[in-house]
Design a protein around this motif. Sequence first.
Motif, PDB file in Angstrom:
ATOM      1  N   MET A   1       0.837  -1.189   0.000  1.00 51.72           N
ATOM      2  CA  MET A   1       0.000   0.000   0.000  1.00 51.72           C
ATOM      3  C   MET A   1       0.873   1.241   0.000  1.00 51.72           C
ATOM      4  N   ASP A   2       0.520   2.224  -0.757  1.00 55.84           N
ATOM      5  CA  ASP A   2       1.275   3.452  -0.881  1.00 55.84           C
ATOM      6  C   ASP A   2       1.157   4.254   0.414  1.00 55.84           C
ATOM      7  N   SER A   3       2.260   4.484   1.085  1.00 57.09           N
ATOM      8  CA  SER A   3       2.220   5.125   2.395  1.00 57.09           C
ATOM      9  C   SER A   3       2.342   6.640   2.342  1.00 57.09           C
ATOM     10  N   LYS A   4       2.441   7.240   1.173  1.00 53.14           N
ATOM     11  CA  LYS A   4       2.622   8.689   1.129  1.00 53.14           C
ATOM     12  C   LYS A   4       1.355   9.464   1.457  1.00 53.14           C
ATOM     13  N   TYR A   5       0.204   8.786   1.520  1.00 54.48           N
ATOM     14  CA  TYR A   5      -1.048   9.439   1.899  1.00 54.48           C
ATOM     15  C   TYR A   5      -1.486   8.891   3.249  1.00 54.48           C
ATOM     16  N   GLY A   6      -1.361   9.696   4.291  1.00 54.10           N
ATOM     17  CA  GLY A   6      -1.792   9.258   5.614  1.00 54.10           C
ATOM     18  C   GLY A   6      -3.293   9.384   5.755  1.00 54.10           C
ATOM     19  N   GLY A   7      -3.913   8.496   6.499  1.00 51.54           N
ATOM     20  CA  GLY A   7      -5.345   8.576   6.756  1.00 51.54           C
ATOM     21  C   GLY A   7      -6.176   8.404   5.502  1.00 51.54           C
ATOM     22  N   LYS A   8      -7.023   9.401   5.231  1.00 55.00           N
ATOM     23  CA  LYS A   8      -7.917   9.345   4.069  1.00 55.00           C
ATOM     24  C   LYS A   8      -7.236   9.900   2.829  1.00 55.00           C
ATOM     25  N   MET A   9      -7.680   9.424   1.687  1.00 54.48           N
ATOM     26  CA  MET A   9      -7.212   9.953   0.411  1.00 54.48           C
ATOM     27  C   MET A   9      -8.409  10.036  -0.523  1.00 54.48           C
ATOM     28  N   TYR A  10      -8.259  10.784  -1.583  1.00 52.41           N
ATOM     29  CA  TYR A  10      -9.301  10.900  -2.592  1.00 52.41           C
ATOM     30  C   TYR A  10      -8.826  10.131  -3.815  1.00 52.41           C
ATOM     31  N   ILE A  11      -9.658   9.221  -4.302  1.00 50.46           N
ATOM     32  CA  ILE A  11      -9.239   8.426  -5.460  1.00 50.46           C
ATOM     33  C   ILE A  11     -10.250   8.502  -6.590  1.00 50.46           C
ATOM     34  N   VAL A  12      -9.736   8.274  -7.779  1.00 53.32           N
ATOM     35  CA  VAL A  12     -10.557   8.052  -8.965  1.00 53.32           C
ATOM     36  C   VAL A  12     -10.170   6.659  -9.452  1.00 53.32           C
ATOM     37  N   PHE A  31     -18.367  -3.788 -10.560  1.00 55.39           N
ATOM     38  CA  PHE A  31     -19.225  -2.610 -10.407  1.00 55.39           C
ATOM     39  C   PHE A  31     -19.851  -2.570  -9.012  1.00 55.39           C
ATOM     40  N   LYS A  32     -20.426  -3.684  -8.571  1.00 56.73           N
ATOM     41  CA  LYS A  32     -21.087  -3.739  -7.257  1.00 56.73           C
ATOM     42  C   LYS A  32     -20.108  -3.498  -6.115  1.00 56.73           C
ATOM     43  N   ILE A  33     -18.920  -4.053  -6.219  1.00 60.61           N
ATOM     44  CA  ILE A  33     -17.914  -3.865  -5.168  1.00 60.61           C
ATOM     45  C   ILE A  33     -17.466  -2.401  -5.108  1.00 60.61           C
ATOM     46  N   CYS A  34     -17.191  -1.807  -6.248  1.00 61.39           N
ATOM     47  CA  CYS A  34     -16.766  -0.408  -6.284  1.00 61.39           C
ATOM     48  C   CYS A  34     -17.840   0.508  -5.706  1.00 61.39           C
ATOM     49  N   LYS A  35     -19.092   0.197  -5.993  1.00 60.27           N
ATOM     50  CA  LYS A  35     -20.222   1.015  -5.522  1.00 60.27           C
ATOM     51  C   LYS A  35     -20.322   1.014  -3.996  1.00 60.27           C
ATOM     52  N   LYS A  36     -19.824  -0.037  -3.340  1.00 61.25           N
ATOM     53  CA  LYS A  36     -19.831  -0.106  -1.874  1.00 61.25           C
ATOM     54  C   LYS A  36     -18.884   0.924  -1.253  1.00 61.25           C
ATOM     55  N   TYR A  37     -17.824   1.273  -1.960  1.00 60.71           N
ATOM     56  CA  TYR A  37     -16.780   2.127  -1.402  1.00 60.71           C
ATOM     57  C   TYR A  37     -16.739   3.531  -1.987  1.00 60.71           C
ATOM     58  N   VAL A  53      -7.268   1.592   4.939  1.00 58.41           N
ATOM     59  CA  VAL A  53      -7.864   0.289   5.263  1.00 58.41           C
ATOM     60  C   VAL A  53      -8.943  -0.059   4.238  1.00 58.41           C
ATOM     61  N   GLN A  54      -9.788   0.912   3.901  1.00 62.02           N
ATOM     62  CA  GLN A  54     -10.856   0.673   2.929  1.00 62.02           C
ATOM     63  C   GLN A  54     -10.302   0.351   1.546  1.00 62.02           C
ATOM     64  N   ILE A  55      -9.254   1.042   1.132  1.00 60.16           N
ATOM     65  CA  ILE A  55      -8.712   0.775  -0.204  1.00 60.16           C
ATOM     66  C   ILE A  55      -8.074  -0.614  -0.238  1.00 60.16           C
ATOM     67  N   ALA A  56      -7.495  -1.043   0.872  1.00 58.00           N
ATOM     68  CA  ALA A  56      -6.935  -2.401   0.934  1.00 58.00           C
ATOM     69  C   ALA A  56      -8.056  -3.434   0.841  1.00 58.00           C
ATOM     70  N   LYS A  57      -9.178  -3.186   1.533  1.00 57.43           N
ATOM     71  CA  LYS A  57     -10.338  -4.085   1.456  1.00 57.43           C
ATOM     72  C   LYS A  57     -10.914  -4.106   0.045  1.00 57.43           C
ATOM     73  N   LEU A  58     -11.029  -2.933  -0.561  1.00 56.20           N
ATOM     74  CA  LEU A  58     -11.536  -2.834  -1.927  1.00 56.20           C
ATOM     75  C   LEU A  58     -10.670  -3.658  -2.870  1.00 56.20           C
TER      76      LEU A  58
END
Length: 100
Positions: A1-12, A31-37, A53-58
Motif C-alpha cells: 500500500m502506498d504510504s505517502k497518503y496518511g489517513g484518508k485519500m481521494y481516489i478516482v 461494479f457492485k464492489i466499487c459502488k460499496k466504497y 484500510v478501505q482501499i486495501a479491502k476494496l
Amino acid sequence: MDSKYGGKMYIVLVYDISKTENGQKRWSHIFKICKKYLSHIQNSVFEGEISKVQIAKLQQELKPFIDKELDSVIVFKSRQQKWLDREFWGREDDKTSCFL
C-alpha cells in the motif's frame, strides 16, 4: 500500500473489463464492489474519499474478479479532492437530479 497518503485519500478508480471469458459477469461483480466504497460517476469510473484500510479491502474484494491477462483497473490517488481539477468536455451528469 502506498504510504505517502496518511489517513484518508481521494481516489478516482477506472476499469476496463474485457467482454470475453465471462467478462459481463466479472464487470457486474466489480461494479457492485466499487459502488460499496465509492461514488459512481460515469460508466466504469468511480471516485471518492477512502481510507487506507478501505482501499486495501476494496483491492482484496476486487482481486478474484480481475483477469490480469484481459482486464485493467487504474486508481489515481490524491491527498484530497481539492487537489484535483475536474473538467467536463461534454455532458455533465447531475447525480442529484433524481432527488425531489
